[in-house]
Motif scaffolding. Structure first.
Motif, PDB file in Angstrom:
ATOM      1  N   THR A  59       0.831  -1.202   0.000  1.00 27.19           N
ATOM      2  CA  THR A  59       0.000   0.000   0.000  1.00 27.19           C
ATOM      3  C   THR A  59       0.864   1.249   0.000  1.00 27.19           C
ATOM      4  O   THR A  59       1.835   1.345   0.758  1.00 27.19           O
ATOM      5  CB  THR A  59      -0.914   0.041   1.241  1.00 27.19           C
ATOM      6  OG1 THR A  59      -1.655  -1.179   1.316  1.00 27.19           O
ATOM      7  CG2 THR A  59      -1.866   1.224   1.176  1.00 27.19           C
ATOM      8  N   LEU A  60       0.498   2.193  -0.838  1.00 24.88           N
ATOM      9  CA  LEU A  60       1.126   3.520  -0.855  1.00 24.88           C
ATOM     10  C   LEU A  60       0.048   4.566  -0.604  1.00 24.88           C
ATOM     11  O   LEU A  60      -0.999   4.564  -1.265  1.00 24.88           O
ATOM     12  CB  LEU A  60       1.792   3.790  -2.205  1.00 24.88           C
ATOM     13  CG  LEU A  60       2.282   5.222  -2.444  1.00 24.88           C
ATOM     14  CD1 LEU A  60       3.433   5.594  -1.504  1.00 24.88           C
ATOM     15  CD2 LEU A  60       2.700   5.419  -3.902  1.00 24.88           C
ATOM     16  N   LYS A  61       0.321   5.474   0.358  1.00 24.11           N
ATOM     17  CA  LYS A  61      -0.568   6.605   0.615  1.00 24.11           C
ATOM     18  C   LYS A  61       0.221   7.908   0.478  1.00 24.11           C
ATOM     19  O   LYS A  61       1.377   7.982   0.891  1.00 24.11           O
ATOM     20  CB  LYS A  61      -1.172   6.522   2.021  1.00 24.11           C
ATOM     21  CG  LYS A  61      -2.164   5.391   2.227  1.00 24.11           C
ATOM     22  CD  LYS A  61      -2.804   5.475   3.612  1.00 24.11           C
ATOM     23  CE  LYS A  61      -3.845   4.386   3.797  1.00 24.11           C
ATOM     24  NZ  LYS A  61      -4.542   4.505   5.110  1.00 24.11           N
ATOM     25  N   ILE A  62      -0.433   8.904  -0.104  1.00 20.70           N
ATOM     26  CA  ILE A  62       0.171  10.234  -0.225  1.00 20.70           C
ATOM     27  C   ILE A  62      -0.848  11.257   0.275  1.00 20.70           C
ATOM     28  O   ILE A  62      -1.945  11.358  -0.283  1.00 20.70           O
ATOM     29  CB  ILE A  62       0.552  10.550  -1.682  1.00 20.70           C
ATOM     30  CG1 ILE A  62       1.410   9.425  -2.279  1.00 20.70           C
ATOM     31  CG2 ILE A  62       1.305  11.878  -1.763  1.00 20.70           C
ATOM     32  CD1 ILE A  62       1.591   9.535  -3.787  1.00 20.70           C
ATOM     33  N   SER A  63      -0.482  11.976   1.323  1.00 20.35           N
ATOM     34  CA  SER A  63      -1.365  13.005   1.894  1.00 20.35           C
ATOM     35  C   SER A  63      -0.733  14.373   1.684  1.00 20.35           C
ATOM     36  O   SER A  63       0.457  14.566   1.966  1.00 20.35           O
ATOM     37  CB  SER A  63      -1.596  12.753   3.389  1.00 20.35           C
ATOM     38  OG  SER A  63      -2.248  11.513   3.600  1.00 20.35           O
ATOM     39  N   TYR A  64      -1.545  15.329   1.216  1.00 16.72           N
ATOM     40  CA  TYR A  64      -0.991  16.649   0.904  1.00 16.72           C
ATOM     41  C   TYR A  64      -2.090  17.705   1.010  1.00 16.72           C
ATOM     42  O   TYR A  64      -3.279  17.423   0.775  1.00 16.72           O
ATOM     43  CB  TYR A  64      -0.385  16.654  -0.503  1.00 16.72           C
ATOM     44  CG  TYR A  64      -1.329  16.175  -1.582  1.00 16.72           C
ATOM     45  CD1 TYR A  64      -2.069  17.078  -2.331  1.00 16.72           C
ATOM     46  CD2 TYR A  64      -1.487  14.815  -1.840  1.00 16.72           C
ATOM     47  CE1 TYR A  64      -2.937  16.641  -3.322  1.00 16.72           C
ATOM     48  CE2 TYR A  64      -2.355  14.366  -2.818  1.00 16.72           C
ATOM     49  CZ  TYR A  64      -3.076  15.287  -3.558  1.00 16.72           C
ATOM     50  OH  TYR A  64      -3.947  14.858  -4.535  1.00 16.72           O
ATOM     51  N   PRO A  65      -1.733  18.951   1.345  1.00 14.55           N
ATOM     52  CA  PRO A  65      -2.723  20.026   1.468  1.00 14.55           C
ATOM     53  C   PRO A  65      -3.106  20.571   0.095  1.00 14.55           C
ATOM     54  O   PRO A  65      -2.450  20.286  -0.919  1.00 14.55           O
ATOM     55  CB  PRO A  65      -1.993  21.076   2.303  1.00 14.55           C
ATOM     56  CG  PRO A  65      -0.552  20.866   1.964  1.00 14.55           C
ATOM     57  CD  PRO A  65      -0.388  19.399   1.752  1.00 14.55           C
ATOM     58  N   GLU A  66      -4.129  21.367   0.073  1.00 15.00           N
ATOM     59  CA  GLU A  66      -4.621  21.908  -1.199  1.00 15.00           C
ATOM     60  C   GLU A  66      -3.630  22.877  -1.838  1.00 15.00           C
ATOM     61  O   GLU A  66      -3.733  23.195  -3.024  1.00 15.00           O
ATOM     62  CB  GLU A  66      -5.968  22.601  -0.983  1.00 15.00           C
ATOM     63  CG  GLU A  66      -5.927  23.727   0.037  1.00 15.00           C
ATOM     64  CD  GLU A  66      -7.295  24.265   0.356  1.00 15.00           C
ATOM     65  OE1 GLU A  66      -7.365  25.276   1.074  1.00 15.00           O
ATOM     66  OE2 GLU A  66      -8.297  23.683  -0.115  1.00 15.00           O
ATOM     67  N   THR A  67      -2.650  23.355  -1.066  1.00 13.59           N
ATOM     68  CA  THR A  67      -1.642  24.273  -1.614  1.00 13.59           C
ATOM     69  C   THR A  67      -0.509  23.523  -2.316  1.00 13.59           C
ATOM     70  O   THR A  67       0.415  24.141  -2.846  1.00 13.59           O
ATOM     71  CB  THR A  67      -1.045  25.129  -0.483  1.00 13.59           C
ATOM     72  OG1 THR A  67      -0.624  24.277   0.580  1.00 13.59           O
ATOM     73  CG2 THR A  67      -2.067  26.129   0.036  1.00 13.59           C
ATOM     74  N   VAL A  68      -0.586  22.206  -2.299  1.00 16.67           N
ATOM     75  CA  VAL A  68       0.439  21.389  -2.952  1.00 16.67           C
ATOM     76  C   VAL A  68      -0.200  20.604  -4.085  1.00 16.67           C
ATOM     77  O   VAL A  68      -1.280  20.020  -3.931  1.00 16.67           O
ATOM     78  CB  VAL A  68       1.105  20.421  -1.952  1.00 16.67           C
ATOM     79  CG1 VAL A  68       2.044  19.464  -2.675  1.00 16.67           C
ATOM     80  CG2 VAL A  68       1.857  21.192  -0.880  1.00 16.67           C
ATOM     81  N   LYS A  69       0.478  20.573  -5.219  1.00 12.63           N
ATOM     82  CA  LYS A  69      -0.004  19.816  -6.365  1.00 12.63           C
ATOM     83  C   LYS A  69       0.962  18.670  -6.636  1.00 12.63           C
ATOM     84  O   LYS A  69       2.173  18.869  -6.742  1.00 12.63           O
ATOM     85  CB  LYS A  69      -0.090  20.708  -7.603  1.00 12.63           C
ATOM     86  CG  LYS A  69      -0.622  19.994  -8.839  1.00 12.63           C
ATOM     87  CD  LYS A  69      -0.695  20.943 -10.040  1.00 12.63           C
ATOM     88  CE  LYS A  69      -1.203  20.203 -11.278  1.00 12.63           C
ATOM     89  NZ  LYS A  69      -1.251  21.105 -12.474  1.00 12.63           N
ATOM     90  N   ILE A  70       0.438  17.452  -6.699  1.00 12.26           N
ATOM     91  CA  ILE A  70       1.293  16.302  -6.997  1.00 12.26           C
ATOM     92  C   ILE A  70       0.824  15.630  -8.283  1.00 12.26           C
ATOM     93  O   ILE A  70      -0.304  15.849  -8.748  1.00 12.26           O
ATOM     94  CB  ILE A  70       1.310  15.269  -5.848  1.00 12.26           C
ATOM     95  CG1 ILE A  70      -0.039  14.547  -5.763  1.00 12.26           C
ATOM     96  CG2 ILE A  70       1.696  15.901  -4.544  1.00 12.26           C
ATOM     97  CD1 ILE A  70       0.050  13.224  -5.038  1.00 12.26           C
ATOM     98  N   ASP A  71       1.715  14.822  -8.840  1.00 12.87           N
ATOM     99  CA  ASP A  71       1.367  14.012 -10.006  1.00 12.87           C
ATOM    100  C   ASP A  71       2.112  12.695  -9.895  1.00 12.87           C
ATOM    101  O   ASP A  71       3.078  12.567  -9.137  1.00 12.87           O
ATOM    102  CB  ASP A  71       1.746  14.736 -11.295  1.00 12.87           C
ATOM    103  CG  ASP A  71       0.904  14.272 -12.478  1.00 12.87           C
ATOM    104  OD1 ASP A  71       0.161  13.272 -12.331  1.00 12.87           O
ATOM    105  OD2 ASP A  71       0.998  14.891 -13.548  1.00 12.87           O
TER     106      ASP A  71
END
Length: 629
Positions: free
Chosen positions: A159-171
């Motif tokens: 399992t991989l989880k990525i948590s980030y705030p709305e001010t961060v953009k991931i791809d």
């Protein structure tokens, strides 16, 4: 979370599901948590959970030691490790017996800050669980790790989880797996988005010999931070080649800014007799190959930033980046334009810059000389590669070439097979039912570079290597003597003149002798096993050519010569040509590998091609002794 429901029934079911396996990973997860601190900087931590279970004390064995890899750029913040045993229906915890730090021992790396924190688990028996929990901190947001959905061990789920705030953009990008084969969930709570990727019962990746690299077939994921915002300001990170190059450029923009008079004077004296810019570059490249010893550094940002050319010149050693640094600087002193730092991934990384615009695409650096429209790749880490040819392990890969504040991307060509030839010419006589021969062996291009690299300066093993290279026919081959020619000159073929004997090879029946002239049979044992799953790497295209000349004994004549034949497809080509002229029989044959990377879907074609080739290896000539009057 600790799973406490396992009982004897679960243990029995796993033993049935994985016969012959002693240990399985029941749960593995990585959870990245991304935030922005009060200094407007990205903070990235990773929570890891590893749970494995010993399901039998037989079979492949189990390990009492687990470890965490860390470095100055990837630090351990906290950890916990223990054994769980089911005692009277309750889980009993036993702390690990020993914890230690040790350097990650890799012979190819001279200096590294990469270390292992090892944990020796105690009280292990059938049914025991090993639990390892730890938190890591990423110092550089550009250097995130890939996530593997398969490993060499049996896993129940990953399992991989990525948590980030709305001010961060991931791809992210998936490789060798599509979304339909994953459980993917996205949820947002209190401004924090968490995306979860999970794979149940992932495949086990078996390491095959001479594989191109695990990333060609293993399902995995790369993700990156594209940008983040602070107080209405957008900070670009990754997500495009432009952003990647901007990051890379920070590593080279501040080095070699001050002229070093000693290195400049040496360079000008070195190239004083050169007439053209290409001669200058060649002279510089050959000097670096011969005089700067390659050693690898992976200590913090030393793994990314080239050292000053003056320091490399003073030390006479350095890694790939250091060699690129001194080559580009010496070219500058020689007044040769357009010799530039170049980033590249070796062939074990199957990505293009468009597919993966992140540092994970590159693990090597060279210099590139651009002369009009011709590109010459200068990889001095290979001390034996001829000038003008790329090292074998960067062929077919994209190169990112620095051009000041801009860049160009070029595709390193594969060296054509007719430049990487092996030619072996032998002359045979039949004396006392034994073959006596003399030969000349020539290797060119990357084939010669490979042999020179393997031999190195090991004089004690010289005859052993020559024997292995020249052995032919059967195990009765005897190398009488040999002489190497131009071994130390990588611009010329590597040649060997030799004499040999071969006993117990002829087949006699009455007054007839049967002789197989294909004493060398390249690739005959290189069929792929049905269990193979990984792309095979031939390293370079190659053509192996053989000329066999047989002197027919007096009082004998040839009564049978096999027919000549030719064959060619996308992977392999060969030709066999038999002829007779007066008292001599000639066999000319060559075998050409036409594709370096053989993918699993091509294994059947390769095996079928070899089957046809080996039929020709079985052909014999027949020599008949005349009856005496």
């Amino acid at each position: 979370m600790i799973n406490t429901h396992t009982n004897a029934q679960d243990l029995s079911s796993w033993q049935q599901k994985y016969p012959g396996v002693s240990e399985i990973t029941t749960d593995y997860s990585e959870h990245y948590q991304i935030s922005i601190n009060k200094n407007n900087q990205l903070v990235i931590t990773q929570d890891n959970y590893e749970e494995s279970m010993i399901i039998t004390d037989k079979g492949t064995g189990f390990s009492a030691v687990e470890s965490i890899v860390f470095s100055d750029l990837f630090r351990i913040k906290s950890y916990e490790a223990y054994t769980l045993n089911n005692v009277n229906g309750r889980q009993k915890k036993t702390e690990v017996a020993h914890i230690a730090d040790k350097k990650l021992d890799r012979q190819s790396v001279f200096d590294s800050d990469v270390k292992l924190k090892t944990f020796n688990f105690a009280n292990l028996t059938t049914g025991s669980k090993k639990v390892l929990k730890y938190e890591m901190e990423f110092i550089d947001p550009f250097l995130l790790h890939r996530f593997m959905f398969a490993t060499s061990a049996v896993n129940e789920k990953r399992t991989l989880k990525i948590s980030y705030p709305e001010t961060v953009k991931i791809d992210y990008k998936l490789f060798n797996i599509d979304k339909n084969n994953l459980e993917i969930q996205t949820e947002t709570k209190k401004g924090i988005t968490t995306i979860t990727f999970q794979k149940q019962n992932p495949v086990v990746v078996k390491q095959d010999s001479e594989a191109a690299g695990i990333m060609y077939e293993a399902p995995h994921l790369h993700f990156w931070i594209s940008e983040y915002q602070t107080k209405n300001q957008t900070h670009p990170v990754l997500g495009s080649i432009d952003k990647l190059y901007a990051y890379y450029h920070t590593f080279i923009s501040k080095i070699n800014q001050t002229e070093n008079q000693e290195l400049k004077n040496f360079t000008l004296d070195l190239i004083k007799d050169c007439k053209t810019n290409e001669e200058k570059v060649k002279t510089i490249f050959k000097w670096v190959q011969k005089n700067i010893k390659y050693v690898a550094f992976e200590s913090g940002y030393e793994g990314f930033i080239p050292r000053e050319a003056a320091l490399v010149y003073e030390r006479k050693f350095g890694d790939c980046k250091d060699m690129a640094s001194i080559i580009t600087e010496m070219a500058k002193y020689a007044n040769v334009p357009n010799v530039n730092f170049t980033w590249i991934g070796t062939r074990e990384l199957p990505y293009t810059y468009q597919q993966l615009p992140a540092p994970a695409i590159d693990n090597h650096m060279i210099a590139t000389y651009i002369n009009n429209n011709e590109l010459i790749y200068l990889d001095a880490t290979n001390a034996t590669v001829p000038f003008g040819l790329p090292s074998s392990f960067i062929q077919g890969k994209e190169a990112l070439i620095a051009q000041g504040n801009s860049y160009i991307i070029s595709l390193v060509p594969e060296v054509k097979s007719n430049l990487n030839t092996i030619h072996d010419k032998i002359e045979l006589s039949l004396i006392d039912k034994k073959i006596v021969g003399k030969g000349t062996f020539d290797a060119n291009g990357l084939a010669a570079a490979q042999y020179r690299s393997i031999i190195g300066d090991n004089l004690l093993k010289r005859k052993d290597f020559a024997f292995a290279l020249l052995e032919k026919g059967n195990n009765k081959f005897k190398l009488i003597d040999f002489k190497e020619i131009d071994f130390d000159n990588s611009e010329k073929p590597y040649s060997i003149d030799y004499n040999f004997e071969l006993d117990n090879y002829l087949v006699n029946s009455g007054n007839e002798t049967y002789l197989n002239l294909t004493l060398d049979k390249p690739y005959q044992n290189d069929s792929f096993e049905p269990t193979r799953s990984q792309t095979f790497d031939h390293e370079f295209l190659q053509k192996k050519s053989y000329q066999v000349v047989l002197e027919i004994p007096s009082g004998h004549s040839v009564t049978y010569l096999p027919e000549s034949t030719t064959f060619s497809n996308d992977l392999l080509a060969y030709q066999f040509s038999y002829s007779q002229e007066n008292s001599k029989v000639y066999l000319n044959y060559d075998v050409e590998v036409k594709q370096t990377l053989i993918k699993p879907k091509q294994f059947a074609l390769w095996n079928e091609s070899l089957k046809k080739l080996k039929e020709n290896y079985l052909e014999t000539i027949i020599i008949k002794q005349h009856e005496k009057n």
